[in-house]
Scaffold this motif. Sequence first.
Motif, mmCIF file in Angstrom:
data_model
loop_
_atom_site.group_PDB
_atom_site.id
_atom_site.type_symbol
_atom_site.label_atom_id
_atom_site.label_comp_id
_atom_site.label_asym_id
_atom_site.label_seq_id
_atom_site.Cartn_x
_atom_site.Cartn_y
_atom_site.Cartn_z
ATOM 1 N N THR A 75 1.344 -1.492 -0.358
ATOM 2 C CA THR A 75 -0.087 0.415 -0.273
ATOM 3 C C THR A 75 0.868 1.418 -0.135
ATOM 4 O OG1 THR A 75 -1.919 -1.092 1.056
ATOM 5 C CG2 THR A 75 -2.408 1.290 1.242
ATOM 6 N N PRO A 76 0.543 2.281 -0.811
ATOM 7 C CA PRO A 76 1.704 3.392 -0.341
ATOM 8 C C PRO A 76 1.170 4.248 0.103
ATOM 9 C CG PRO A 76 0.350 3.633 -2.795
ATOM 10 C CD PRO A 76 -0.104 2.372 -2.021
ATOM 11 N N SER A 77 2.528 5.514 0.694
ATOM 12 C CA SER A 77 2.763 5.653 2.043
ATOM 13 C C SER A 77 1.852 7.000 2.348
ATOM 14 C CB SER A 77 4.001 5.931 2.773
ATOM 15 O OG SER A 77 4.420 6.511 1.730
ATOM 16 N N GLU A 78 1.341 7.164 1.137
ATOM 17 C CA GLU A 78 0.980 8.622 0.710
ATOM 18 C C GLU A 78 -1.059 7.712 1.325
ATOM 19 O OE1 GLU A 78 3.930 8.940 -2.149
ATOM 20 O OE2 GLU A 78 2.317 7.342 -1.194
ATOM 21 N N LEU A 79 -1.591 6.905 1.347
ATOM 22 C CA LEU A 79 -2.123 6.033 0.725
ATOM 23 C C LEU A 79 -2.824 6.023 2.982
ATOM 24 C CD1 LEU A 79 -5.406 5.109 0.829
ATOM 25 C CD2 LEU A 79 -4.685 3.378 -0.424
ATOM 26 N N SER A 80 -1.804 4.825 3.191
ATOM 27 C CA SER A 80 -1.556 4.527 4.883
ATOM 28 C C SER A 80 -1.244 5.251 5.471
ATOM 29 C CB SER A 80 -0.792 3.104 4.379
ATOM 30 O OG SER A 80 0.349 3.939 4.203
ATOM 31 N N GLU A 81 -1.332 6.295 5.015
ATOM 32 C CA GLU A 81 -1.387 8.041 6.377
ATOM 33 C C GLU A 81 -2.531 8.210 6.523
ATOM 34 O OE1 GLU A 81 0.078 11.651 4.038
ATOM 35 O OE2 GLU A 81 2.063 10.315 4.328
ATOM 36 N N GLN A 82 -3.494 7.408 5.480
ATOM 37 C CA GLN A 82 -4.515 8.523 5.520
ATOM 38 C C GLN A 82 -6.175 7.696 6.031
ATOM 39 O OE1 GLN A 82 -6.015 11.005 1.936
ATOM 40 N NE2 GLN A 82 -3.993 9.789 0.988
ATOM 41 N N PHE A 83 -5.641 6.051 6.048
ATOM 42 C CA PHE A 83 -6.483 5.520 7.224
ATOM 43 C C PHE A 83 -6.925 5.756 8.415
ATOM 44 C CE2 PHE A 83 -6.133 2.299 4.092
ATOM 45 C CZ PHE A 83 -7.157 2.251 3.769
ATOM 46 N N PRO A 84 -5.615 6.499 9.532
ATOM 47 C CA PRO A 84 -6.454 6.908 11.229
ATOM 48 C C PRO A 84 -6.898 8.433 10.974
ATOM 49 C CG PRO A 84 -3.838 6.823 10.790
ATOM 50 C CD PRO A 84 -5.020 6.829 9.575
ATOM 51 N N PHE A 85 -6.692 9.106 9.787
ATOM 52 C CA PHE A 85 -7.880 10.044 9.313
ATOM 53 C C PHE A 85 -9.755 9.723 8.966
ATOM 54 C CE2 PHE A 85 -3.889 12.216 8.981
ATOM 55 C CZ PHE A 85 -3.388 12.833 9.895
ATOM 56 N N ILE A 86 -9.392 8.016 8.532
ATOM 57 C CA ILE A 86 -11.175 8.049 8.114
ATOM 58 C C ILE A 86 -11.392 7.297 8.984
ATOM 59 C CG2 ILE A 86 -12.338 6.437 6.275
ATOM 60 C CD1 ILE A 86 -9.700 6.669 4.691
ATOM 61 N N ARG A 87 -10.840 7.022 10.044
ATOM 62 C CA ARG A 87 -11.839 5.978 11.143
ATOM 63 C C ARG A 87 -11.516 7.783 11.864
ATOM 64 N NH1 ARG A 87 -7.471 2.413 9.793
ATOM 65 N NH2 ARG A 87 -8.507 -0.267 10.176
ATOM 66 N N ASP A 88 -10.906 8.423 12.283
ATOM 67 C CA ASP A 88 -11.026 9.538 12.853
ATOM 68 C C ASP A 88 -12.361 10.165 12.744
ATOM 69 O OD1 ASP A 88 -9.261 9.256 14.797
ATOM 70 O OD2 ASP A 88 -8.171 10.683 13.812
ATOM 71 N N LEU A 89 -12.736 10.339 11.402
ATOM 72 C CA LEU A 89 -13.743 10.600 11.035
ATOM 73 C C LEU A 89 -15.436 10.374 11.267
ATOM 74 C CD1 LEU A 89 -12.372 12.149 7.003
ATOM 75 C CD2 LEU A 89 -14.304 13.449 8.949
ATOM 76 N N LEU A 90 -15.161 8.904 10.716
ATOM 77 C CA LEU A 90 -16.182 7.596 11.332
ATOM 78 C C LEU A 90 -16.473 8.215 12.291
ATOM 79 C CD1 LEU A 90 -14.944 4.486 9.128
ATOM 80 C CD2 LEU A 90 -16.678 6.401 8.801
ATOM 81 N N ASN A 91 -15.065 7.791 13.934
ATOM 82 C CA ASN A 91 -16.012 8.369 14.959
ATOM 83 C C ASN A 91 -16.662 9.791 15.357
ATOM 84 O OD1 ASN A 91 -14.642 6.019 15.659
ATOM 85 N ND2 ASN A 91 -12.838 7.110 16.375
ATOM 86 N N ALA A 92 -15.915 10.823 14.774
ATOM 87 C CA ALA A 92 -16.870 12.396 14.193
ATOM 88 C C ALA A 92 -18.450 11.834 14.130
ATOM 89 C CB ALA A 92 -16.251 13.391 13.769
ATOM 90 N N PHE A 93 -18.569 10.829 12.893
ATOM 91 C CA PHE A 93 -20.057 10.348 12.307
ATOM 92 C C PHE A 93 -21.107 9.896 12.902
ATOM 93 C CE2 PHE A 93 -18.282 12.260 7.629
ATOM 94 C CZ PHE A 93 -19.170 12.503 7.638
ATOM 95 N N SER A 94 -20.257 9.248 14.253
ATOM 96 C CA SER A 94 -20.949 8.608 14.807
ATOM 97 C C SER A 94 -20.991 7.139 14.295
ATOM 98 C CB SER A 94 -22.166 8.904 15.836
ATOM 99 O OG SER A 94 -21.486 10.298 16.442
ATOM 100 N N ILE A 95 -20.373 6.792 13.551
ATOM 101 C CA ILE A 95 -20.292 5.358 12.314
ATOM 102 C C ILE A 95 -19.868 4.342 13.225
ATOM 103 C CG2 ILE A 95 -20.174 4.562 10.745
ATOM 104 C CD1 ILE A 95 -21.130 7.236 9.339
ATOM 105 N N LYS A 96 -20.474 3.722 13.468
ATOM 106 C CA LYS A 96 -19.430 2.426 13.896
ATOM 107 C C LYS A 96 -18.942 1.740 12.892
ATOM 108 C CE LYS A 96 -19.121 -1.311 17.263
ATOM 109 N NZ LYS A 96 -17.595 -1.426 18.000
ATOM 110 N N HIS A 97 -17.416 1.548 13.284
ATOM 111 C CA HIS A 97 -16.385 0.687 12.265
ATOM 112 C C HIS A 97 -16.081 -0.642 13.178
ATOM 113 C CE1 HIS A 97 -12.843 2.818 14.233
ATOM 114 N NE2 HIS A 97 -13.531 3.839 13.998
ATOM 115 N N TYR A 98 -15.574 -0.763 12.368
ATOM 116 C CA TYR A 98 -14.982 -2.977 12.878
ATOM 117 C C TYR A 98 -13.992 -3.550 12.069
ATOM 118 C CZ TYR A 98 -16.185 -7.048 14.935
ATOM 119 O OH TYR A 98 -15.848 -8.722 15.354
ATOM 120 N N GLU A 99 -13.207 -4.264 11.946
ATOM 121 C CA GLU A 99 -12.302 -5.369 11.771
ATOM 122 C C GLU A 99 -12.076 -6.692 12.464
ATOM 123 O OE1 GLU A 99 -7.945 -3.745 12.794
ATOM 124 O OE2 GLU A 99 -9.462 -1.940 11.452
#
Length: 870
Positions: A75-99
């Motif tokens: 995975t390009p580092s330019e993409l992988s660095e963005q996943f933590p922000f996506i999870r933070d955004l989901l928390n702000a949206f009050s949307i459950k995320h799961y793995e």
Amino acid sequence: MLIDGNSIAYRAFFALPLLNNEKGVHTNAIYGFTTMLTKMIDDEKPSHILVAFDAGKTTFRHKTFSEYKGGRQKTPSELSEQFPFIRDLLNAFSIKHYELDQYEADDIIGTLSLQAEKKGYDVVVVSGDKDLTQLSSERTRVEITRKGITDMESYTPEHIMEKYGLTPDQIIDMKGLMGDSSDNIPGVPGVGEKTAIKLLKEFGTLEKLVESIEDVKGAKLKDKLNEYKDQARMSKELATITRVAPVDVSLDDLKRHEPDEEKLRTIYKELSFNSLLEKLGDGNAEEIELKDLEWESVTDITESMLSSQSELYIELFDVNYHTAAILGIGLHNESGTYFIPVEVAQNSARFKDWIEDTNSRKSVYDAKQSIIAFHRLGMELKGIDFDLLIASYVIDASQAADDFSSIAKRHGADAVQPDDAVYGKGAKKKVPEDNVLGEHISRKAAAIAKIKDRCVSELEKNEQDHLFTDLELPLAEVLAEMERKGVLVDVERLREMGDELKTKLAQIEEDIHRIAGEVFNINSPKQLGVILFEKLGLPAVKKTKTGYSTSADVLEKLQPEHEIIDHILLYRQLGKLQSTYIEGLLKVVNKDTNKIHTRYNQVLTQTGRLSSIDPNLQNIPIRLEEGRKIRQAFIPSKKDWVMFAADYSQIELRVLAHISQDEGLTEAFNNDMDIHTKTAMDVFGVEKENVTSGMRRHAKAVNFGIVYGISDYGLSQSLGITRKEAAEFIKRYLESYPKVKEYMDDIIHEAKQNGYVSTLLHRRRYIPEITSRNFNLRGFAERTAMNTPIQGTAADIIKKAMLDMAIRLEKEGIKANMLLQVHDELIFECPREEVEILEKLVPEVMEKAVELSVPLKADFSYGDTWYDAK
């Protein structure tokens, strides 16, 4: 609604260009993901929602086939660095995320969709991976992204039957036969989609096909199926989404809740998602409990009100201080706090004398705005010794300077209301009653007094007092003068260019219609798609719900296929020049003077770079000749004057040579060698005469990319080479310039120890993410640490050059005016007879702005227009 998080993030990353926010974080995947998410929620209005992510590289499928998903690129580092922000955004949206460890997002979605179906829910699955279409049923619809991030194809059992002639269950059999290269599922060699569909229509399932291989027509196919039947069974097993994964979330856990708008607003601001911020609105203006303040609205300015040390604030009704209504003035000193109406100030000779007295020291908020606003009132503001806005920025540029209230609050003065609470916003924005206005403006003046000492103390503690006092504060005065003078625009030439472009566009349109053999609307993607892919028979790269995709990336791939494509691409480029730049510039020209007065933002970027607005001078396109010609419209304001331009040559690489003290780089600059040729010689191991243009191009890309922590993926994209080749190139570069690698390691270590990095002039950039346990966030922080001292020092140098230049022009009694600063370039206007003086003076000042261990170099040229001066 069940969303395949990894798939959508990947889709967004590769569909959108690499975007960066002010901190240097790549944001294209985050932005695309958020846009898709909000659109799907708005369209579908789900009662329950989950975003599923892959837990890791190893899954239960690897026990069946160890090479499952093997060969996938990292995975390009330019993409992988963005996943933590996506999870933070989901928390702000009050949307459950799961793995779930050992399982893929598909399996989580498969399991929960079945549970939901059994409980009577309708289910929408969202992914970019067609494997999930096997989940389609009477109750489950699978939305697969097609073009970009918003164009979706709906897979229902009916659609699958119409498209493939198969049932959703048979999708798994099809995968078993044809395999899937993206997941490294082998299938049966030589069996593609058409053959697999044909066999399944005849035999129903893979198992029945295996039982009936003798009935298969074609000896070659029969032999293949016999030889690889076990591999086909295994492939089907790998392609089957499990629907009994041990998930420990229930459907009740997925109930949709309202987003946390404050958290969303904070994240959107941090990521510079202004359009999303706009949609969200600013929230209700915060009401602050105001402490008592004694203030007085004055009708006459007396001697006792004016002190040798005061806090002065001038209020405007709009952000454009060149034109905004001036609402009033706040004044605070040891004698009291006063609100001075505009007409009272203008009618007072005593006040004007005090404003223009250099010995009367004034502390302000936004010196540049204040100087220009007072100039509009017929007064030249002198004696500024403190600027709250600039001080706050120098202390910590990562704290976005939103407005007076938030800056005051950050530094301990919480008794100032936000402007929105006083004036309202949007269509409801209005000037309040005199007493409300007077108190609001008076409070701002009093707040500057409360904050000043604390800011000065912090600047001294950080060794930033010289940066503030000797560079940024006096630079505000220089910028104010440049903005106020403005640059003359040849409006007729601009209109002529517009007409020329219209003529050229009409000619290109005619050529396109001639080549196509018919007249059609080139700006209609639908009509253009029919011409290209049906009439001319070009291969369709992507399809959308409304027809064929004719996006720029699609057209670029088709360039070798047909002559019409070059014409269409040029037509679009020139059309954008016409609408965005020619018409855009005409809109911001002052009708009375024919001048443009751009506004420089001195407190925006974390590197210290200036930016500009109305117009954004950094964005005037220069790659296309027609774009470069726009500079012809920027002309001297007097007859027999010329435009004189000077720019730093490779300033950031020279700064890198100084900071790293690398012998190779230092030698190249000290001997005035072409740095890109030198790099090509070192990296490719060839003599100067054997350096090809391709080698130099590669060297140039890595020279400018390496200090930004460019990855093998980023370099491969910019050069059109494989990631393996790019990685090898970076390795050879760092071997050729070992001190550069040493600098990178040292600066990361320094950032981890201090929590910030500094430029040569002590401008700081705080990087809290440098110690993050999250690998991707830490990677972003390390790239920021490497880049900031270089880019920030380059910004400091050009600012110092501007300041020195203004001082020298005045000292030498030269008539020339400094008009513009764009990137590493300064643009002047001067009488023709002063050209010879400027040819010596400007490079001398620019090259001596800061002393480095390698020489700074400034190139210059002049001509009748800005275009001719390049």
